[in-house]
Design an enzyme around this catalytic site. Structure first.
Site, short mmCIF file in Angstrom:
data_model
loop_
_atom_site.label_atom_id
_atom_site.label_comp_id
_atom_site.label_asym_id
_atom_site.label_seq_id
_atom_site.Cartn_x
_atom_site.Cartn_y
_atom_site.Cartn_z
N ASP A 54 0.84 -1.19 0.00
CA ASP A 54 0.00 0.00 0.00
C ASP A 54 0.87 1.25 0.00
O ASP A 54 1.76 1.40 0.84
CB ASP A 54 -0.91 0.03 1.23
CG ASP A 54 -1.68 1.34 1.30
OD1 ASP A 54 -2.57 1.54 0.46
OD2 ASP A 54 -1.36 2.17 2.18
N TYR A 59 2.94 10.18 0.19
CA TYR A 59 4.09 9.66 0.92
C TYR A 59 5.40 10.11 0.28
O TYR A 59 5.79 9.64 -0.79
CB TYR A 59 4.05 8.13 0.98
CG TYR A 59 2.85 7.54 1.68
CD1 TYR A 59 2.05 8.29 2.53
CD2 TYR A 59 2.51 6.21 1.48
CE1 TYR A 59 0.95 7.74 3.17
CE2 TYR A 59 1.41 5.64 2.12
CZ TYR A 59 0.64 6.41 2.95
OH TYR A 59 -0.45 5.86 3.58
N LYS A 85 -3.64 5.78 -3.54
CA LYS A 85 -4.71 6.64 -3.04
C LYS A 85 -4.94 7.85 -3.94
O LYS A 85 -4.06 8.24 -4.71
CB LYS A 85 -4.39 7.06 -1.61
CG LYS A 85 -4.14 5.84 -0.70
CD LYS A 85 -3.87 6.23 0.73
CE LYS A 85 -3.59 5.00 1.58
NZ LYS A 85 -2.23 4.47 1.35
N VAL A 236 -1.82 -0.24 13.70
CA VAL A 236 -2.22 -1.21 14.71
C VAL A 236 -1.55 -0.96 16.06
O VAL A 236 -2.05 -1.39 17.10
CB VAL A 236 -1.93 -2.64 14.20
CG1 VAL A 236 -0.44 -2.93 14.17
CG2 VAL A 236 -2.66 -3.69 15.01
#
Length: 338
Positions: A54, A59, A85, A236
């Site tokens: 991803d 970025y 994206k 996470v």
């Protein structure tokens, strides 16, 4: 669970591995990453069987996309799933300097938000060129929501809805240009709103469904499971507080978060379970979750994440978290899906 275990998204039938590689670090998030180190991380992920990657134009101000395309562009490598994206167009700007938006070595392009039909189509085409690829598998709308846009959220939401942004995504999917569409966001509320506007194949949700907080459980993840919308979990470790760096939501962790992390750590010590291992494995108990995308700076960090995911954790550990109220009583835990 194995990092290379394959999951199939219900709507798109795309395949992703349980562990995905989030490529923000390849764009030099907070610290520079050399091209050689970026290549080494991706090669190590590939060797470990990881086949979901991803990235995003944002970025490194296009640096990550360029590196991902260069490293994965080998024509023999056609068995992977790639997501990027839309929502920001990258405009040439010589005033870009190190540190802008947290990117240590950004390329000379400045992001400009655009969620309109034309903006989505242009962003998709630009990403194809930067990647040097003929395909993008999953296209996420990046950072729509009040957390990013504050009082301008209504303006950008209107671009996505009335301005045709969602229609552009649906056109790309229907035409076969992409196989899946979704959102890549840090807040569950806008993802829940988006489910009322379009049939989404996946939501990449960062930080809102973790071992530390399950605020997105009933309003989003349970709805996604019913609708067949897959969830990819990002963040996470909640910016690292669950991995020991004291950061939460990109800043210093507040006292209440530190206190809860301490309580979670105490249970982990009781069962000799690494806290990051518990954080990685917890999210997979929910039936909507298909993958967890992690960002790493080095090959050893990648290998550590794989080891945490594959650590054996006793059922009694999860039962204790429920009994002591450290996770929502309504949140499924791994023992319930074994």
């Amino acid at each position: 669970m194995k990092a290379h275990e394959t999951r199939v998204l219900p709507r798109s039938r795309l395949s992703v591995t349980a562990l995905g590689l989030g490529c923000s670090q390849l764009g030099g998030l907070y610290r520079p990453m050399s091209g050689a180190d970026a290549s080494a991380v991706v090669e190590a992920a590939w060797s470990a069987g990881i086949r979901y990657f991803d990235t995003a134009p944002f970025y490194g101000y296009t640096l990550s996309e360029r590196r991902v395309g260069e490293i994965l562009g080998d024509p023999d490598r056609n068995t992977f799933t790639l997501s990027t994206k839309v929502g920001r167009l990258m405009r040439p700007d010589p005033s870009v300097s190190p540190g802008d938006d947290g990117w240590a070595t950004p390329l000379p392009f400045r992001p400009e938000f655009d969620y309109s039909y034309e903006g989505i189509m242009r962003s998709y085409e630009d990403s194809l060129q930067r990647l040097g690829m003929h395909r993008i598998d999953m296209l996420y709308v990046h950072d729509i929501g009040r957390a990013t846009h504050a009082d301008r959220h209504g303006q950008f939401w209107s671009q996505l809805t009335e301005g045709g942004g969602f229609k552009a995504l649906q056109h790309l999917r229907t035409s076969g240009a992409v196989r899946g569409i979704g959102l890549g966001v840090n807040e569950w509320e806008v993802a829940a709103d988006a489910l009322n506007e379009a049939e989404l194949d996946a939501i990449l949700l960062a930080g809102r469904y973790t071992l530390l907080e399950q605020t997105a459980l009933e309003p989003l993840l349970d709805v996604c499971a019913q609708a067949g919308t897959a969830v990819v979990v990002g963040g996470v470790f909640n910016s690292g507080v669950l991995a020991g760096n004291g950061k939460f939501n990109y800043g210093d962790a507040p006292a209440d978060v530190v206190e809860k992390v301490g309580a979670l750590s105490a249970v982990c010590q009781r069962f000799d379970v690494p806290l990051p291992a518990a954080a990685l494995q917890f999210v997979f108990a929910h039936p909507a979750v298909v993958s967890c995308a992690v960002g790493v700076r080095s090959v050893p960090q990648l290998q550590q994440n794989i080891a945490w995911l594959e650590t054996a954790i006793p059922a009694a550990f999860w039962q204790t978290l429920h009994r002591e109220g450290l996770v929502s009583s309504k949140a499924p835990v791994p023992e319930e899906v074994q």
